[in-house]
Design an enzyme around this catalytic site. Structure first.
Site, PDB file in Angstrom:
ATOM      1  N   SER A 191      -5.686  10.302  -8.545  1.00 45.09           N
ATOM      2  CA  SER A 191      -6.344   9.065  -8.106  1.00 45.09           C
ATOM      3  C   SER A 191      -7.200   9.325  -6.868  1.00 45.09           C
ATOM      4  CB  SER A 191      -5.312   7.958  -7.813  1.00 45.09           C
ATOM      5  OG  SER A 191      -4.526   8.254  -6.673  1.00 45.09           O
ATOM      6  N   LYS A 192      -6.710  10.172  -5.971  1.00 38.05           N
ATOM      7  CA  LYS A 192      -7.430  10.433  -4.719  1.00 38.05           C
ATOM      8  C   LYS A 192      -8.643  11.329  -4.959  1.00 38.05           C
ATOM      9  CE  LYS A 192      -5.169   7.728  -2.211  1.00 38.05           C
ATOM     10  NZ  LYS A 192      -5.798   6.669  -1.418  1.00 38.05           N
ATOM     11  N   ASN A 230      -8.559   0.796   1.158  1.00 31.75           N
ATOM     12  CA  ASN A 230      -7.503   1.568   1.825  1.00 31.75           C
ATOM     13  C   ASN A 230      -6.141   1.459   1.130  1.00 31.75           C
ATOM     14  OD1 ASN A 230      -6.125   2.702   4.444  1.00 31.75           O
ATOM     15  ND2 ASN A 230      -5.165   0.709   4.106  1.00 31.75           N
ATOM     16  N   SER A 246      -7.604  11.387   0.258  1.00 31.85           N
ATOM     17  CA  SER A 246      -6.503  12.124   0.887  1.00 31.85           C
ATOM     18  C   SER A 246      -6.800  13.603   0.763  1.00 31.85           C
ATOM     19  CB  SER A 246      -5.201  11.810   0.147  1.00 31.85           C
ATOM     20  OG  SER A 246      -4.199  12.728   0.513  1.00 31.85           O
ATOM     21  N   VAL A 293      -4.262  -5.395  -5.441  1.00 31.65           N
ATOM     22  CA  VAL A 293      -5.562  -4.790  -5.778  1.00 31.65           C
ATOM     23  C   VAL A 293      -5.579  -4.127  -7.163  1.00 31.65           C
ATOM     24  CG1 VAL A 293      -6.345  -4.447  -3.392  1.00 31.65           C
ATOM     25  CG2 VAL A 293      -5.027  -2.628  -4.536  1.00 31.65           C
ATOM     26  N   TYR A 351      -0.979  10.514  -7.912  1.00 25.54           N
ATOM     27  CA  TYR A 351      -1.583  10.274  -6.586  1.00 25.54           C
ATOM     28  C   TYR A 351      -2.749  11.248  -6.374  1.00 25.54           C
ATOM     29  CZ  TYR A 351      -2.001   9.722  -1.503  1.00 25.54           C
ATOM     30  OH  TYR A 351      -2.478   9.484  -0.232  1.00 25.54           O
TER      31      TYR A 351
HETATM   32  N1  LIG Z   1      -0.419   8.455   5.872  1.00 30.78           N
HETATM   33  C1  LIG Z   1      -0.849   9.581   5.326  1.00 30.78           C
HETATM   34  O1  LIG Z   1      -0.285  10.665   5.558  1.00 30.78           O
HETATM   35  C2  LIG Z   1      -2.059   9.576   4.431  1.00 30.78           C
HETATM   36  C3  LIG Z   1      -2.615  10.814   4.085  1.00 30.78           C
HETATM   37  C4  LIG Z   1      -3.720  10.842   3.242  1.00 30.78           C
HETATM   38  C5  LIG Z   1      -4.256   9.665   2.770  1.00 30.78           C
HETATM   39  N2  LIG Z   1      -3.710   8.467   3.125  1.00 30.78           N
HETATM   40  C6  LIG Z   1      -4.322   7.263   2.571  1.00 30.78           C
HETATM   41  O2  LIG Z   1      -4.571   6.316   3.594  1.00 30.78           O
HETATM   42  C7  LIG Z   1      -4.449   4.993   3.055  1.00 30.78           C
HETATM   43  C8  LIG Z   1      -3.486   4.163   3.893  1.00 30.78           C
HETATM   44  O3  LIG Z   1      -2.230   4.796   3.859  1.00 30.78           O
HETATM   45  P1  LIG Z   1      -1.059   4.467   4.901  1.00 30.78           P
HETATM   46  O4  LIG Z   1      -0.472   5.769   5.257  1.00 30.78           O
HETATM   47  O5  LIG Z   1      -1.515   3.533   5.940  1.00 30.78           O
HETATM   48  O6  LIG Z   1      -0.031   3.746   3.890  1.00 30.78           O
HETATM   49  P2  LIG Z   1       1.018   2.549   4.137  1.00 30.78           P
HETATM   50  O7  LIG Z   1       2.022   2.682   3.049  1.00 30.78           O
HETATM   51  O8  LIG Z   1       1.484   2.549   5.548  1.00 30.78           O
HETATM   52  O9  LIG Z   1       0.122   1.254   3.898  1.00 30.78           O
HETATM   53  C9  LIG Z   1      -0.370   0.931   2.623  1.00 30.78           C
HETATM   54  C10 LIG Z   1      -0.639  -0.559   2.575  1.00 30.78           C
HETATM   55  O10 LIG Z   1      -1.128  -0.864   1.252  1.00 30.78           O
HETATM   56  C11 LIG Z   1      -0.487  -2.054   0.797  1.00 30.78           C
HETATM   57  N3  LIG Z   1      -0.455  -2.081  -0.668  1.00 30.78           N
HETATM   58  C12 LIG Z   1       0.281  -1.317  -1.492  1.00 30.78           C
HETATM   59  N4  LIG Z   1       0.074  -1.680  -2.769  1.00 30.78           N
HETATM   60  C13 LIG Z   1      -0.834  -2.683  -2.749  1.00 30.78           C
HETATM   61  C14 LIG Z   1      -1.438  -3.474  -3.767  1.00 30.78           C
HETATM   62  N5  LIG Z   1      -1.150  -3.300  -5.052  1.00 30.78           N
HETATM   63  N6  LIG Z   1      -2.341  -4.422  -3.391  1.00 30.78           N
HETATM   64  C15 LIG Z   1      -2.634  -4.615  -2.069  1.00 30.78           C
HETATM   65  N7  LIG Z   1      -2.072  -3.913  -1.068  1.00 30.78           N
HETATM   66  C16 LIG Z   1      -1.182  -2.947  -1.407  1.00 30.78           C
HETATM   67  C17 LIG Z   1       0.911  -1.979   1.397  1.00 30.78           C
HETATM   68  O11 LIG Z   1       1.548  -3.253   1.417  1.00 30.78           O
HETATM   69  C18 LIG Z   1       0.613  -1.418   2.791  1.00 30.78           C
HETATM   70  O12 LIG Z   1       0.345  -2.448   3.714  1.00 30.78           O
HETATM   71  C19 LIG Z   1      -4.009   5.170   1.604  1.00 30.78           C
HETATM   72  O13 LIG Z   1      -5.142   5.101   0.768  1.00 30.78           O
HETATM   73  C20 LIG Z   1      -3.421   6.574   1.582  1.00 30.78           C
HETATM   74  O14 LIG Z   1      -3.475   7.163   0.308  1.00 30.78           O
HETATM   75  C21 LIG Z   1      -2.605   8.401   3.942  1.00 30.78           C
END
Ligand SMILES: NC(=O)c1ccc[n+]([C@@H]2O[C@H](COP(=O)([O-])OP(=O)(O)OC[C@H]3O[C@@H](n4cnc5c(N)ncnc54)[C@H](O)[C@@H]3O)[C@@H](O)[C@H]2O)c1
Length: 248
Positions: free
Chosen positions: A158-159, A89, A141, A63, A155
């Site tokens: 960006s968020k 996402n 986030s 992406v 990070y």
């Molecule tokens: N888990 C948390 O604690 C948390 C907290 C706040 C926000 N978030 C946000 O929620 C969203 C999902 O996070 P998650 O915890 O499921 O993360 P994760 O690391 O489990 O999953 C992220 C996914 O994004 C894919 N990805 C990474 N780089 C990519 C790229 N360049 N192109 C396409 N796909 C790509 C990865 O392969 C993975 O499948 C994110 O935006 C994250 O910032 C997560």
């Protein structure tokens, strides 16, 4: 819920919150397209979704690459005819100290986490405008709401940028009956937290009034709700799903 047959691109859905969201969409009759840089993970999720009885596609996409985003949207439209829902996402974290972040790292984080949200949205909007219906749901986030407890400032920036972008898009596309909202999860049990030492995690959990990490499904359920008819008067909103750790 009005989701039957709706075509939903979910970026970063090979694992974590994106995967949980895709499965919940499928359980509600929508067709989630599994778009991820990890194509073998995406293929696995596709198989799980097909067991629910929804035929879908797994697409390899980085992406951070605008041409790859265009190819992804074109292939979804070629196969399914349109895009109704976009969930931005996909993201990566970093934990680099302020003094050690260099320009390449900054640009990489911004391209994956923020530039992608603008260009994925830009590419799907014409299809939503044409049918006067669309739902865009972005993942920010807690870090973008209040600076974050840990992790790199790329990070965090960006968020926070995703929140401004969401409001900007929401104002500009409302006349086309398209809603754009952002969810700000708190710490949620996924791979993204895997490098955080256990003692640091225990301290974070202690700060959460509900005393546990979020489950990916907690966030996925909120995404699905925002896509339903029941949410048709919500736009430009930031929805905190965080166990009470931040009440803004
Ligand atoms: N888990 C948390 O604690 C948390 C907290 C706040 C926000 N978030 C946000 O929620 C969203 C999902 O996070 P998650 O915890 O499921 O993360 P994760 O690391 O489990 O999953 C992220 C996914 O994004 C894919 N990805 C990474 N780089 C990519 C790229 N360049 N192109 C396409 N796909 C790509 C990865 O392969 C993975 O499948 C994110 O935006 C994250 O910032 C997560």
């Amino acid at each position: 819920m009005g989701l039957k047959g709706k075509i939903a691109i979910v970026t970063g859905s090979a694992t974590g919150i994106g995967k949980a969201t895709a499965i919940l969409f499928a359980k509600n009759g929508a067709v989630p397209v599994i778009a991820d840089i990890d194509i073998s993970g995406a293929e696995q999720v596709k198989k799980e979704i097909e067991k629910i009885g929804i035929s879908t596609a797994a697409i390899e996409v980085d992406v951070s690459d605008v041409d790859a985003i265009k190819d992804m949207v074109n292939s979804v439209v070629d196969r399914f005819g349109t895009v109704d829902i976009l969930v931005n996402n996909a993201a990566v974290v970093h934990d680099t100290a302020i003094e050690d972040i260099d320009e390449n790292e900054w640009d990489r984080i911004m391209a994956i986490n923020l530039k992608s949200v603008f260009f994925c949205t830009q590419q799907v909007l014409p299809y939503m405008i044409k049918k006067r219906w669309g739902r865009i749901i972005n993942l920010s986030s807690i870090a973008g709401r209040m600076g974050g407890y840990a992790g790199g400032l790329g990070y965090t920036a960006s968020k926070a940028g995703i929140i401004g972008l969401t409001m900007g898009f929401a104002r500009r596309v409302a006349e086309h009956n398209i809603t754009v909202n952002v969810i700000a999860p708190g710490p949620t049990k996924t791979e993204i937290l895997k490098n955080i030492p256990e003692e640091r995690m225990a301290k974070v959990i202690d700060l959460i009034p509900l005393k546990r990490l979020g489950r990916p499904e907690n966030i996925g359920e909120t995404v699905v709700f925002l896509a339903t008819e029941g949410a048709d008067f919500i736009t430009g909103a930031v929805i905190d799903v965080n166990g009470g750790i931040f009440m803004g």
